[in-house]
Scaffold this active site. Structure first.
Site, mmCIF file in Angstrom:
data_model
loop_
_atom_site.group_PDB
_atom_site.id
_atom_site.type_symbol
_atom_site.label_atom_id
_atom_site.label_comp_id
_atom_site.label_asym_id
_atom_site.label_seq_id
_atom_site.Cartn_x
_atom_site.Cartn_y
_atom_site.Cartn_z
ATOM 1 N N LYS A 187 -60.498 23.484 -63.148
ATOM 2 C CA LYS A 187 -59.858 24.801 -63.124
ATOM 3 C C LYS A 187 -58.628 24.756 -62.236
ATOM 4 O O LYS A 187 -58.737 24.648 -61.021
ATOM 5 C CB LYS A 187 -60.812 25.870 -62.583
ATOM 6 C CG LYS A 187 -60.268 27.277 -62.834
ATOM 7 C CD LYS A 187 -60.804 28.327 -61.891
ATOM 8 C CE LYS A 187 -60.048 28.426 -60.587
ATOM 9 N NZ LYS A 187 -58.645 28.860 -60.710
ATOM 10 N N GLU A 262 -61.882 19.571 -49.747
ATOM 11 C CA GLU A 262 -60.650 19.231 -49.037
ATOM 12 C C GLU A 262 -60.007 20.568 -48.679
ATOM 13 O O GLU A 262 -59.496 21.257 -49.555
ATOM 14 C CB GLU A 262 -59.766 18.364 -49.949
ATOM 15 C CG GLU A 262 -58.775 17.539 -49.188
ATOM 16 C CD GLU A 262 -57.518 18.321 -48.906
ATOM 17 O OE1 GLU A 262 -57.434 18.937 -47.817
ATOM 18 O OE2 GLU A 262 -56.645 18.326 -49.766
ATOM 19 N N CYS A 296 -51.689 21.133 -46.954
ATOM 20 C CA CYS A 296 -52.797 21.171 -45.994
ATOM 21 C C CYS A 296 -52.533 20.212 -44.834
ATOM 22 O O CYS A 296 -53.006 20.434 -43.729
ATOM 23 C CB CYS A 296 -54.095 20.821 -46.694
ATOM 24 S SG CYS A 296 -53.941 19.376 -47.758
ATOM 25 N N GLU A 397 -53.929 28.569 -40.211
ATOM 26 C CA GLU A 397 -53.060 27.880 -41.172
ATOM 27 C C GLU A 397 -52.107 28.899 -41.805
ATOM 28 O O GLU A 397 -52.547 29.822 -42.489
ATOM 29 C CB GLU A 397 -53.924 27.215 -42.252
ATOM 30 C CG GLU A 397 -53.123 26.353 -43.189
ATOM 31 C CD GLU A 397 -53.999 25.606 -44.199
ATOM 32 O OE1 GLU A 397 -54.914 26.225 -44.755
ATOM 33 O OE2 GLU A 397 -53.737 24.410 -44.419
HETATM 34 P P1 TAP Z 1 -57.942 29.552 -52.377
HETATM 35 O O1 TAP Z 1 -58.567 30.875 -52.634
HETATM 36 O O2 TAP Z 1 -58.745 28.580 -51.607
HETATM 37 O O3 TAP Z 1 -57.568 28.926 -53.820
HETATM 38 C C1 TAP Z 1 -57.649 27.564 -54.145
HETATM 39 C C2 TAP Z 1 -58.329 27.400 -55.487
HETATM 40 O O4 TAP Z 1 -59.645 27.934 -55.427
HETATM 41 C C3 TAP Z 1 -57.641 28.142 -56.635
HETATM 42 O O5 TAP Z 1 -57.775 27.389 -57.821
HETATM 43 C C4 TAP Z 1 -58.452 29.408 -56.712
HETATM 44 O O6 TAP Z 1 -58.348 30.017 -57.951
HETATM 45 C C5 TAP Z 1 -59.846 28.880 -56.477
HETATM 46 N N1 TAP Z 1 -60.839 29.866 -56.066
HETATM 47 C C6 TAP Z 1 -60.664 31.048 -55.423
HETATM 48 N N2 TAP Z 1 -61.849 31.671 -55.224
HETATM 49 C C7 TAP Z 1 -62.804 30.858 -55.745
HETATM 50 C C8 TAP Z 1 -64.222 30.936 -55.849
HETATM 51 N N3 TAP Z 1 -64.904 31.966 -55.380
HETATM 52 N N4 TAP Z 1 -64.879 29.920 -56.445
HETATM 53 C C9 TAP Z 1 -64.221 28.850 -56.920
HETATM 54 N N5 TAP Z 1 -62.871 28.732 -56.866
HETATM 55 C C10 TAP Z 1 -62.168 29.716 -56.283
HETATM 56 O O7 TAP Z 1 -56.548 29.692 -51.691
HETATM 57 P P2 TAP Z 1 -55.477 30.887 -51.812
HETATM 58 O O8 TAP Z 1 -56.127 32.223 -51.628
HETATM 59 O O9 TAP Z 1 -54.712 30.671 -53.047
HETATM 60 O O10 TAP Z 1 -54.562 30.584 -50.544
HETATM 61 C C11 TAP Z 1 -54.937 31.106 -49.275
HETATM 62 C C12 TAP Z 1 -54.767 30.065 -48.196
HETATM 63 O O11 TAP Z 1 -55.565 28.930 -48.490
HETATM 64 C C13 TAP Z 1 -53.372 29.495 -48.050
HETATM 65 O O12 TAP Z 1 -52.542 30.326 -47.349
HETATM 66 C C14 TAP Z 1 -53.671 28.213 -47.341
HETATM 67 O O13 TAP Z 1 -53.842 28.465 -45.976
HETATM 68 C C15 TAP Z 1 -54.979 27.770 -47.942
HETATM 69 N N6 TAP Z 1 -54.786 26.767 -49.019
HETATM 70 C C16 TAP Z 1 -55.049 25.486 -48.719
HETATM 71 C C17 TAP Z 1 -54.838 24.521 -49.669
HETATM 72 C C18 TAP Z 1 -55.146 23.094 -49.334
HETATM 73 S S1 TAP Z 1 -54.317 21.898 -50.021
HETATM 74 N N7 TAP Z 1 -56.123 22.768 -48.518
HETATM 75 C C19 TAP Z 1 -54.369 24.843 -50.932
HETATM 76 C C20 TAP Z 1 -54.153 26.189 -51.234
HETATM 77 C C21 TAP Z 1 -54.369 27.137 -50.258
HETATM 78 P P3 TAP Z 1 -57.216 31.141 -58.229
HETATM 79 O O14 TAP Z 1 -56.022 30.776 -57.456
HETATM 80 O O15 TAP Z 1 -57.034 30.981 -59.669
HETATM 81 O O16 TAP Z 1 -57.818 32.418 -57.777
#
Ligand code: TAP
Length: 504
Positions: A187, A262, A296, A397
């Site tokens: 996904k 991760e 990250c 972060e």
């Molecule tokens: P997340 O919610 O963690 O999103 C990452 C992935 O998880 C997306 O594919 C998201 O889908 C999915 N996801 C969300 N809720 C889920 C659930 N309950 N079950 C399974 N998958 C789920 O991150 P975000 O809200 O986009 O970003 C918020 C913060 O997360 C950022 O500001 C940053 O600090 C951190 N972040 C860290 C990383 C790395 S590389 N470690 C990457 C992204 C964000 P959808 O986006 O389709 O909802």
């Protein structure tokens, strides 16, 4: 602009894929629902992408389960050959993939060309080559017995990929899982699904059997959650925030599936007083500003020895202010927009948090004044001096082009500050003193340390964190271990009669 016109306008030769990919076919969602994916340069719609719900994830898991027996028993070299062909196809479609990734994420095209696409091809090639080299073991046990260890694939693997490096992270997740003989339901993030769908198309062209790889763009709270809970899924691998990582662990409990996480980081990038300042300034800017800081492993805590702090900051600030912001598809652009408006607002919100806690904004802290960028998700390179290491901007972060500056007086204080967060992912240090470099690397709480460098990655080198940064490792032999389970087989080679009940 309709999709065909947009494709032509951004120089794409092939159609933008915007449906789910299940059992080898592009299909609409059962519900018919779609969600627009936007160009963060101006927030215009690129494509309405099918939105997977529970029924679609069920279908995808079912396809992956049906494909598993044949794929897992295929000769490992044949699995590898398909991944090697895919790597070649990625290279022959490099410009197409680079443009698509820049359009959907905001990555500057020069980064997509030089980093995202080659790293994606390299990852598939590395694991394509690995497929028939990752082997089991024989254990020297008691006389008369042979004990051998099989490394077996775990089954259907659910993979959840975030929006910051969708193309590259798709390869990091898919390549080892497939090389090891697993089948996949992946996904992508709802806001950046396009490059993962393109990889699915190239997979088919490379000869991947139907059902081995399935792609289900959809909301994290729906498709992601269903995947993490699904009884037909043997393992869930996730990259994203620590908060969502915790939800995944809870959701996985139903069938006790394997979990690999991760998560976030708050990378300490430590500059000692004897460092080569030119190299450290340049490397520290790369550490935080590459990909608009949405990484990250970003070096988001810039820790400066107090004797060189002022000289360093003068050069570093001048460099940050000179970074060229612009349309990601322009080859001269050095920094693009953040990937969504919501995320830009979150990052800018931290400027207010910094000021409330007495932080000093040295550069940036706002959207750029350039009217050409006004509709996009841009944030200027931002440098903020924190009052202390416990401030929120030094602990949380931010995930943007936002670096928190802290100072220290000696090695012990540097280590105490560096290790003083809940995270432990990437960190870097700059020094000319060899023993100090290795001592500090040893004592840092981190999954990766870069000495006189930052943010190096390679498909052979394990990638992952400790503490709230998650568990498990991507890349290298470790990734193959993560995607397999050991079966211990005992053989009574001397045909001994068991001695337990001697009855003559
Ligand atoms: P997340 O919610 O963690 O999103 C990452 C992935 O998880 C997306 O594919 C998201 O889908 C999915 N996801 C969300 N809720 C889920 C659930 N309950 N079950 C399974 N998958 C789920 O991150 P975000 O809200 O986009 O970003 C918020 C913060 O997360 C950022 O500001 C940053 O600090 C951190 N972040 C860290 C990383 C790395 S590389 N470690 C990457 C992204 C964000 P959808 O986006 O389709 O909802």
């Amino acid at each position: 602009m309709n999709l065909a016109d947009l494709q032509a306008a951004v120089g794409l030769r092939t159609p933008i894929r915007h449906q789910l990919f299940i059992d080898g076919k592009f299909v609409d969602a059962e519900s018919g629902e779609t969600l627009a994916t936007l160009n963060p340069h101006d927030n215009s719609t690129i494509a309405d992408v099918a939105l997977a719900g529970r029924a679609d994830v069920d279908k995808a898991v079912d396809a992956a389960r049906r494909a598993f027996p044949a794929w897992s028993r295929m000769a490992a070299a044949d699995r590898g050959r398909i991944l090697l062909r895919l790597a070649d196809l990625i290279e022959s479609n490099a410009e197409e993939l680079a443009r698509l990734e820049s359009l959907d994420t905001g990555h500057p095209i020069k980064d997509s060309r030089a980093l995202d696409v080659p790293r994606t091809a390299a990852c598939f090639r590395y694991f394509g080559g690995m497929a028939d080299k990752f082997q089991g073991d024989v254990v020297p046990v008691e006389a008369g017995f042979l004990n051998y260890l099989l490394r077996e694939p775990v089954g259907v693997v659910g993979q959840v990929v975030p929006w910051n490096f969708p193309l590259m992270f798709t390869s990091w997740k898919m390549a080892p899982a497939l090389a090891a003989g697993n089948t996949i339901v992946i996904k992508p993030a709802e806001i950046t699904p396009l490059s993962t769908l393109k990889i699915a198309e190239l997979m088919s062209e490379a000869g991947m059997p139907d059902g081995v790889v399935n792609v289900v763009p959809g909301l994290g709270s729906v498709a992601g959650q269903v995947l993490a809970e699904h009884d037909g899924v043997a393992k869930i691998a996730f990259t994203g925030s620590t908060a969502t990582g915790r939800r995944i662990v809870t959701a996985s409990a139903g069938n006790l599936k394997k979990v690999q996480l991760e998560l976030g980081g708050k990378g300490a990038n430590i500059v000692f007083e004897d460092a080569n300042l030119v190299a450290a300034v340049n490397g520290s800017a790369w550490a935080i500003f590459h990909n608009q800081g949405q990484a990250c492993i970003a070096g988001s805590r810039l820790m400066l020895h107090e004797r060189i702090a002022d000289a360093f900051l003068e050069k570093f600030t001048a460099l940050a202010k000179s970074i060229r912001l612009g349309n990601p598809l322009d080859a001269a652009t050095e920094m693009g927009p953040l990937t969504s408006a919501q995320h830009r607002d979150r990052v800018l919100g931290y400027v207010g948090v910094a000021r409330e806690q007495g932080g000093e904004v040295i550069a940036g802290g706002k959207a750029p004044a350039n009217p050409e960028l006004a509709r996009g998700c841009y944030v200027e390179p931002t440098i903020v001096r924190a009052k202390g290491p416990q401030d929120r901007i030094a602990q949380e972060e931010v995930f943007g082009p936002f670096v928190t500056v802290l100072t220290f007086k000696d090695d012990a204080e540097a280590l105490a500050i560096a290790n003083g967060t809940a995270y432990g992912l990437g960190s870097g240090l700059w020094t000319a003193n060899l023993p100090r470099a290795h001592r500090v690397a040893r004592d840092l709480k981190a999954g990766m340390v870069w000495i006189n460098s930052y943010k190096r990655v390679n498909p052979g080198s394990p990638f992952g964190g400790v503490g709230q940064s998650g568990y498990g490792r991507e890349m290298g032999f470790d990734a193959m271990r993560e995607y397999t389970q050991v079966k211990s087989v005992w053989v009574n080679v001397d045909a001994q009669i068991p001695p337990w009940y001697p009855r003559g």
